[in-house]
Design a protein around this motif. Structure first.
Motif, PDB file in Angstrom:
ATOM      1  N   SER A   1     -21.332  -2.835   0.618  1.00 29.85           N
ATOM      2  CA  SER A   1     -21.251  -1.499   1.314  1.00 29.85           C
ATOM      3  C   SER A   1     -20.530  -1.858   2.290  1.00 29.85           C
ATOM      4  CB  SER A   1     -22.738  -1.113   1.986  1.00 29.85           C
ATOM      5  OG  SER A   1     -23.568  -1.399   0.716  1.00 29.85           O
ATOM      6  N   TYR A   2     -19.906  -0.765   2.875  1.00 29.62           N
ATOM      7  CA  TYR A   2     -18.903  -0.810   4.048  1.00 29.62           C
ATOM      8  C   TYR A   2     -17.512  -1.804   4.152  1.00 29.62           C
ATOM      9  CZ  TYR A   2     -23.011   2.012   5.593  1.00 29.62           C
ATOM     10  OH  TYR A   2     -23.956   2.834   5.881  1.00 29.62           O
ATOM     11  N   ALA A   3     -17.243  -2.411   3.023  1.00 35.28           N
ATOM     12  CA  ALA A   3     -16.427  -3.259   3.169  1.00 35.28           C
ATOM     13  C   ALA A   3     -14.870  -2.826   3.472  1.00 35.28           C
ATOM     14  CB  ALA A   3     -16.116  -4.041   1.698  1.00 35.28           C
ATOM     15  N   ASP A   4     -14.663  -1.361   3.128  1.00 34.99           N
ATOM     16  CA  ASP A   4     -13.678  -0.924   3.427  1.00 34.99           C
ATOM     17  C   ASP A   4     -13.510  -0.113   4.673  1.00 34.99           C
ATOM     18  OD1 ASP A   4     -15.198   1.281   2.428  1.00 34.99           O
ATOM     19  OD2 ASP A   4     -13.483   2.228   1.383  1.00 34.99           O
ATOM     20  N   ALA A   5     -14.606  -0.167   5.399  1.00 43.15           N
ATOM     21  CA  ALA A   5     -15.134   0.602   6.617  1.00 43.15           C
ATOM     22  C   ALA A   5     -13.755   0.876   7.647  1.00 43.15           C
ATOM     23  CB  ALA A   5     -16.322   0.227   7.273  1.00 43.15           C
ATOM     24  N   PRO A   6     -13.022  -0.437   8.032  1.00 44.65           N
ATOM     25  CA  PRO A   6     -13.362  -1.587   7.333  1.00 44.65           C
ATOM     26  C   PRO A   6     -14.099  -2.546   8.042  1.00 44.65           C
ATOM     27  CG  PRO A   6     -11.163  -1.377   8.642  1.00 44.65           C
ATOM     28  CD  PRO A   6     -12.090  -0.272   8.752  1.00 44.65           C
ATOM     29  N   ALA A   7     -14.732  -3.404   7.181  1.00 41.20           N
ATOM     30  CA  ALA A   7     -15.491  -4.480   8.001  1.00 41.20           C
ATOM     31  C   ALA A   7     -14.662  -5.563   8.568  1.00 41.20           C
ATOM     32  CB  ALA A   7     -16.406  -5.010   7.019  1.00 41.20           C
ATOM     33  N   ASP A   8     -15.113  -5.853   9.715  1.00 36.51           N
ATOM     34  CA  ASP A   8     -14.351  -7.078  10.426  1.00 36.51           C
ATOM     35  C   ASP A   8     -14.854  -8.194   9.937  1.00 36.51           C
ATOM     36  OD1 ASP A   8     -13.350  -5.428  12.508  1.00 36.51           O
ATOM     37  OD2 ASP A   8     -15.681  -5.096  13.000  1.00 36.51           O
ATOM     38  N   TRP A   9     -16.288  -8.551   9.466  1.00 38.14           N
ATOM     39  CA  TRP A   9     -16.601  -9.703   9.015  1.00 38.14           C
ATOM     40  C   TRP A   9     -17.379  -9.648   7.933  1.00 38.14           C
ATOM     41  CZ3 TRP A   9     -15.536 -14.712  11.104  1.00 38.14           C
ATOM     42  CH2 TRP A   9     -14.831 -14.405  12.207  1.00 38.14           C
ATOM     43  N   CYS A  10     -17.456 -10.663   6.844  1.00 37.13           N
ATOM     44  CA  CYS A  10     -18.696 -10.431   5.532  1.00 37.13           C
ATOM     45  C   CYS A  10     -19.475 -11.814   5.861  1.00 37.13           C
ATOM     46  CB  CYS A  10     -17.667 -10.568   4.696  1.00 37.13           C
ATOM     47  SG  CYS A  10     -18.546 -10.899   3.012  1.00 37.13           S
TER      48      CYS A  10
END
Ligand SMILES: Cc1cc2nc3c(=O)[nH]c(=O)nc-3n(C[C@H](O)[C@H](O)[C@H](O)COP(=O)(O)OP(=O)(O)OC[C@H]3O[C@@H](n4cnc5c(N)ncnc54)[C@H](O)[C@@H]3O)c2cc1C
Length: 388
Positions: free
Chosen positions: A161-170
């Motif tokens: 979820s939201y990886a393309d938000a883009p997320a800053d960290w995983c």
């Protein structure tokens, strides 16, 4: 057990409702809408919540929180979820990624990662599931090999979820060893999503745009100081994190809001005279109360410093089922027009029930499926034998 909120908690709820009434624009319908305003809006709102000390109110002061009790935090979660979660992806930082870093992180990691979360400035995505590892998370195959003073990661994650938000960290679960039991070889890495070798690919779904993604990792270098806890401690961290996450979403609160609006609707339209409709709404309300109280039970155990795995699974079963049931019954009560979406002026309740129906299909899958929750209750709660 008395779960009545105190006067201070009720005052906070009223203040929060007034804040949301002033801040939420008329177009706000939550995430997963095809509206480019949604993500910037959630970022701005999180900064405003942070400025008031509300974003991470249950965190300790040293980590940018307000050291508020878990019940004030529960009020915050209820109001957020009832208003289509205007914190967007950041609820994950607050509910479980931040608390996991507090519990398992080094002092340097706490100093580095927690303040940006408390300020409402950073988006995280969760990288646990893989094409061959979902319910069976111990099957994670994405490899992190020690090289020099870090790790080199290669593999694939899915449903992020939201990886393309883009997320800053995983918040990334990887395999650092194939020796011993499967879950003993797992570790947790804090991955900077700007590192070379990462590809994010969106997955279309009926839940709406911009939710789910795949993450491909090709020889991605992660420095040693981004290993959370010890190598091999990933399973313990993930178990604690999923427990925080499962209790962290006040799903009953949105169900309760939909019930309230349905009651207003049947009163206004005369449908309230139909005994079948009355029975259905009464039954929903009973199930909503049960889900709410079971969630409060799990929160009370957390407040006492425990990690209530079984109680959280019980609460989650009831929460996800009431979310789906409310939309099923709602669509039945509204009839054909219930299927109209928000952009149609004839849509009753501005398309709310249809939206609820579409969005809650995956709630019995995400963060551990309904069947897996039942297994947890059967095995760990009731001591029944494991079925192979
Ligand atoms: C909306 C959404 C958002 C998500 N977000 C994220 C995210 O941000 N990050 C992330 O890492 N993952 C995410 N996920 C993935 C989610 O955690 C997995 O989908 C979930 O754990 C199930 O895994 P799976 O899809 O591989 O299904 P499987 O594990 O293959 O399960 C398939 C079916 O078999 C059943 N089943 C499996 N094992 C058992 C068993 N032992 N006993 C009985 N029944 C069983 C399941 O209940 C299910 O019905 C998300 C999923 C959804 C739907």
């Amino acid at each position: 057990m008395d779960f009545t909120f105190t006067a201070e908690e009720e005052r906070f709820r009223a203040e929060l409702r007034a804040f949301l009434a002033a801040e939420l624009p008329a177009w706000w319908r939550g995430m997963f809408v095809d509206d480019p305003r949604a993500m910037p809006f959630t970022r701005e709102l999180c900064r405003k919540l942070a400025a008031r000390g509300w974003l991470t109110m249950a965190w300790p002061r040293e980590h940018g929180g307000a050291a508020a009790g878990p019940w004030l935090q529960a009020v915050l979660r209820e109001e957020m979820w009832a208003h289509d979660e205007p914190r967007g992806p950041q609820y994950m930082n607050l509910n479980y990624i931040g608390p996991c870093i507090m519990r398992f992180g080094s002092d340097a990691q706490k100093a580095r990662f927690l303040p940006p979360m408390a300020a409402g400035d950073v988006l995280w995505t969760q990288g646990f599931s893989e094409p061959g590892a979902g319910s069976d998370l111990a099957a994670v195959a994405t490899r992190a090999e020690r090289r020099g003073d870090g790790f080199v990661v290669t593999g694939q994650k899915v449903w992020n979820s939201y990886a393309d938000a883009p997320a800053d960290w995983c918040f990334l679960l990887v395999r650092t060893s194939s020796e011993g039991k499967r879950h003993e070889g797992l570790s947790l890495l804090l991955l900077d999503m700007r590192t070379p070798g990462i590809t994010v690919r969106p997955i279309d779904s009926m839940a709406g745009p911009h939710e789910l993604n795949e993450i491909f990792l090709d020889e991605v270098v992660v420095p040693d100081d981004c290993l959370l806890g010890r190598a091999g401690q990933g399973w313990e961290i993930v178990t604690a994190g999923l427990t925080f996450e499962r209790v962290g979403i006040a799903r009953y609160a949105r169900a309760g809001r939909v019930i309230e609006l349905l009651v207003e609707h049947v009163n206004a339209t005369g449908l309230a005279r139909d005994p079948h409709v009355r029975r259905q709404l009464a039954s929903l309300r009973v199930r909503y109360e049960a889900a709410r109280l079971l969630s409060y039970h799990a929160i009370s155990l957390q407040a006492a410093g425990r990690v209530p795995t079984v109680e959280v699974s019980i609460a989650r079963l009831h929460n996800t089922e009431i979310e789906q049931l409310v939309s099923d019954v709602g669509l039945e009560i509204l009839g054909l027009t219930g299927q109209l979406t928000a952009d149609d002026p004839a849509a009753p309740l501005a398309g709310l029930v249809h939206r609820q129906w579409v969005r809650t299909i995956p709630t019995t899958i995400t963060a551990g499926t309904l069947e897996v929750q039942k297994n947890i209750v059967a095995e760990r709660g009731l001591g029944l034998p494991r079925v192979r």
